[in-house]
Design a protein around this motif. Structure first.
Motif, PDB file in Angstrom:
ATOM      1  N   LEU A  84      -5.016   6.294  -2.696  1.00 29.70           N
ATOM      2  CA  LEU A  84      -4.366   5.105  -2.200  1.00 29.70           C
ATOM      3  C   LEU A  84      -4.091   4.284  -3.753  1.00 29.70           C
ATOM      4  N   LEU A  85      -2.857   3.604  -3.524  1.00 33.84           N
ATOM      5  CA  LEU A  85      -2.467   2.808  -4.651  1.00 33.84           C
ATOM      6  C   LEU A  85      -2.249   1.320  -3.943  1.00 33.84           C
ATOM      7  N   VAL A  86      -2.949   0.344  -4.249  1.00 36.01           N
ATOM      8  CA  VAL A  86      -2.366  -1.037  -3.689  1.00 36.01           C
ATOM      9  C   VAL A  86      -1.887  -1.812  -4.946  1.00 36.01           C
ATOM     10  N   THR A  87      -0.674  -2.481  -4.737  1.00 32.58           N
ATOM     11  CA  THR A  87      -0.105  -3.297  -5.823  1.00 32.58           C
ATOM     12  C   THR A  87       0.391  -4.422  -5.148  1.00 32.58           C
ATOM     13  N   ILE A 131       4.726  -2.839  -9.446  1.00 38.89           N
ATOM     14  CA  ILE A 131       3.929  -1.439  -9.386  1.00 38.89           C
ATOM     15  C   ILE A 131       2.767  -1.561 -10.559  1.00 38.89           C
ATOM     16  N   SER A 132       2.950  -2.355 -11.526  1.00 37.98           N
ATOM     17  CA  SER A 132       1.941  -2.602 -12.502  1.00 37.98           C
ATOM     18  C   SER A 132       0.833  -3.532 -12.181  1.00 37.98           C
ATOM     19  N   ASP A 133       1.391  -4.241 -11.349  1.00 32.13           N
ATOM     20  CA  ASP A 133       0.205  -5.445 -10.412  1.00 32.13           C
ATOM     21  C   ASP A 133      -0.754  -4.770  -9.457  1.00 32.13           C
ATOM     22  N   ILE A 134      -1.685  -4.268 -10.227  1.00 34.18           N
ATOM     23  CA  ILE A 134      -2.757  -3.172  -9.556  1.00 34.18           C
ATOM     24  C   ILE A 134      -3.795  -3.688  -8.831  1.00 34.18           C
ATOM     25  N   ARG A 135      -3.915  -3.816  -7.508  1.00 39.26           N
ATOM     26  CA  ARG A 135      -4.742  -4.263  -6.685  1.00 39.26           C
ATOM     27  C   ARG A 135      -6.068  -3.583  -6.570  1.00 39.26           C
ATOM     28  N   LEU A 188       0.869  -1.075  -0.038  1.00 38.44           N
ATOM     29  CA  LEU A 188       0.011   0.011   0.094  1.00 38.44           C
ATOM     30  C   LEU A 188       0.752   1.228  -0.108  1.00 38.44           C
ATOM     31  N   LEU A 189       0.506   2.077  -0.834  1.00 39.94           N
ATOM     32  CA  LEU A 189       1.492   3.301  -1.004  1.00 39.94           C
ATOM     33  C   LEU A 189       0.344   4.681  -1.270  1.00 39.94           C
TER      34      LEU A 189
END
Ligand SMILES: [Zn+2]
Length: 396
Positions: A367-370, A380-384, A55-56
Motif C-alpha cells: 500500500l501507498l498512502v499519500t 504523490i511525493s507527499d508520502i504518509r 490510499l492506493l
C-alpha cells in the motif's frame, strides 16, 4: 506479524476511486476493505496518515535495472564492480525504490542473476526493498546490446532453448530478450535494427510460455515491434518506433497493438538533475515523435504500462516512477488511467495480478498512502505511509 488498519479519505483500488475507506492488514495480506465510511474495527490499531490521505496499491515499476547505479556512466560502474560490490549497490537501489512506495519492480537485466540473490535476501525484510520480479541477464547475441550483463546467446535453436530453460530453472519471473539493438553498447546493432529474426523470437516465446514464463522484448525498431507482436511477446519495452532515418508509428501497427494481447511498456520519467537530460543521439532527434506515439497508444486504449528503465542515467534514479506518473498526468493523460497503469495494468503485464496492483481481500498488503492526489498529482511525493507485505516501511 501484527494486525492493523489504514484509514484514508479516498481510496483508489487499482481500478476505481472510492471515498473514505478502511483497509485491514493481517499477516502480510489485506483481510478487509470497508468503503462504507464506518470507523476502523474495535481493537485494531489504525496507523496515522492524516485526514486528507489518499490510499492506493503500491506502485509497480515494470522495467528497472537495479544493477545500474544511475550515475553518468552506469555501464562502466557495473563492469568495474565485482559481484559483492554490485549486490551492495543493488540493495541501495532497492531501498530507494521502496521508500517512495514502489513495492514491486521487474528487473529486466542484471548480471549473474544477482537480482535473484537480492530477492531472496529481501523476502524476510520487505521494509528494505520491493518484491523483485527478475529476468536475470537479458538474452542477446554475442557482442550484442548489453552483452556485458552475461546473457550472450548464439542464434541457434539449441542455444536459445537452453537460455530460456536456464532462466526458468533458476527461478526467473520473466524472460528478457534484446530483440532490437540499443543505445548502451559500443559496436552492437543500432536501436533501429533487429538482433534476432522473427523465427528466433518465436522459438524463445513459445518455449518461455510452455514453461509458464512471460517474455519482455526490448524493441526500439518499428520492424522489431512488428516481429515481437507476431511472435506473441507479453510486453514490448521502449516502443520507440525507430527506423534508420526517423520514427514510423504507422497507424495500422498502432491498431494491431491495441487489438493484441501484448502490453506496451514505454520507458518514461525524468528526474530533474538541473542539467539537460543526456539522451543518446539516436533518441534526441526522434524524441518528440516517440513521445507522441506513446500518448497516441494511451488514447487508443492500448494496454500501456509506463515503466522507467531506472538506473540507466542520473535522470533515472530508482525512485523516479512517481515523478513519471506526475509527468504523464501533466501531458494530459487522465490521472486515474495513469494510476491504473502503474498498479493493476502493470500487475497483469507482469503476471502477478492475482496478488498485486489492487486493494482487495486476499491481495498482498502493498500500500501507498499519500496526500490528496485529486487535489494535486504532485502530492504523490507527499508520502504518509508505505506498506510492503504488511510491513510498514520507514520513509524518512
Ligand atoms: Zn532497460
Amino acid at each position: 506479524m501484527a494486525t492493523f488498519a489504514v484509514r484514508a479519505a479516498r481510496m483508489f483500488d487499482g481500478t476505481r476511486l472510492y471515498g473514505p475507506t478502511t483497509v485491514t492488514v493481517e499477516d502480510g495480506r489485506i483481510v478487509r476493505v470497508d468503503t462504507t465510511g464506518a470507523p476502523p474495527p474495535q481493537g485494531v490499531p489504525a496507523i496515522d496518515v492524516g485526514q486528507d490521505a489518499f490510499l492506493l496499491p503500491g506502485l509497480i515499476d515494470a522495467h528497472v535495472h537495479l544493477a545500474f547505479d544511475a550515475t553518468t556512466d552506469p555501464v562502466a560502474a557495473l563492469v568495474a564492480a565485482d559481484d559483492a560490490e554490485l549486490l551492495a549497490k543493488m540493495r541501495t537501489a532497492a531501498e530507494r525504490a521502496i521508500r517512495v512506495g514502489i513495492t514491486t519492480v521487474r528487473d529486466l537485466g542484471d548480471r549473474n542473476y544477482l537480482s535473484l540473490a537480492l530477492r531472496a535476501e529481501l523476502a524476510d525484510h520487505p521494509e528494505n526493498g520491493p518484491e523483485i520480479l527478475p529476468a536475470g541477464p537479458p538474452i542477446t547475441p554475442p557482442g550484442g546490446h548489453c552483452h556485458f550483463l552475461g546473457g550472450e546467446t548464439e542464434r541457434t535453436t539449441a542455444a536459445l532453448l537452453a537460455a530460456v530453460r536456464e532462466r526458468h530453472e533458476r527461478g526467473c519471473a520473466v524472460v528478457k530478450i534484446m530483440a532490437s539493438g540499443g543505445n548502451m553498447t559500443a559496436g552492437s546493432a543500432p536501436p533501429y535494427a533487429p538482433q534476432f529474426s522473427l523465427a528466433e523470437l518465436r522459438l524463445v516465446v513459445d518455449e518461455a510460455h510452455r514453461l509458464g514464463l512471460p517474455v519482455a522484448a526490448h524493441a526500439h525498431a518499428t520492424s522489431v515491434i512488428r516481429d515481437a507482436l507476431d511472435a506473441g511477446v507479453d510486453t514490448i519495452e521502449h516502443m520507440s518506433f525507430m527506423t534508420e532515418d526517423g520514427v514510423d508509428a504507422d497507424p495500422a501497427l498502432l491498431a494491431r497493438i491495441v487489438a493484441s494481447d501484448t502490453f506496451v511498456s514505454p520507458t518514461v520519467g525524468y528526474f530533474d538533475t538541473g542539467r539537460p537530460v543526456a539522451h543518446p543521439p539516436a533518441i534526441v532527434s526522434r524524441l518528440a515523435e516517440i513521445q507522441a506515439a506513446g500518448r497516441k497508444l494511451f488514447e487508443l486504449g492500448a494496454k500501456v504500462v509506463p515503466s522507467t528503465d531506472a538506473g540507466i542515467g542520473t535522470f533515472k534514479p530508482h525512485d523516479v516512477l512517481p515523478l513519471a506518473v506526475a509527468q504523464l498526468v501533466a501531458t494530459g493523460v487522465p490521472m486515474l488511467d495513469v494510476l491504473a497503469a502503474v498498479t493493476s495494468v502493470a500487475a497483469r503485464a507482469c503476471h502477478v495480478a492475482d496478488r498485486k496492483g489492487r486493494i482487495s481481500v486476499g491481495a498482498d498488503a502493498d500500500l501507498l498512502v499519500t496526500g490528496d492526489l485529486l487535489d494535486d498529482i504532485g502530492r504523490i511525493s507527499d508520502i504518509r505511509a508505505v506498506i510492503h507485505a504488511g510491513v510498514q516501511v520507514p520513509t524518512n
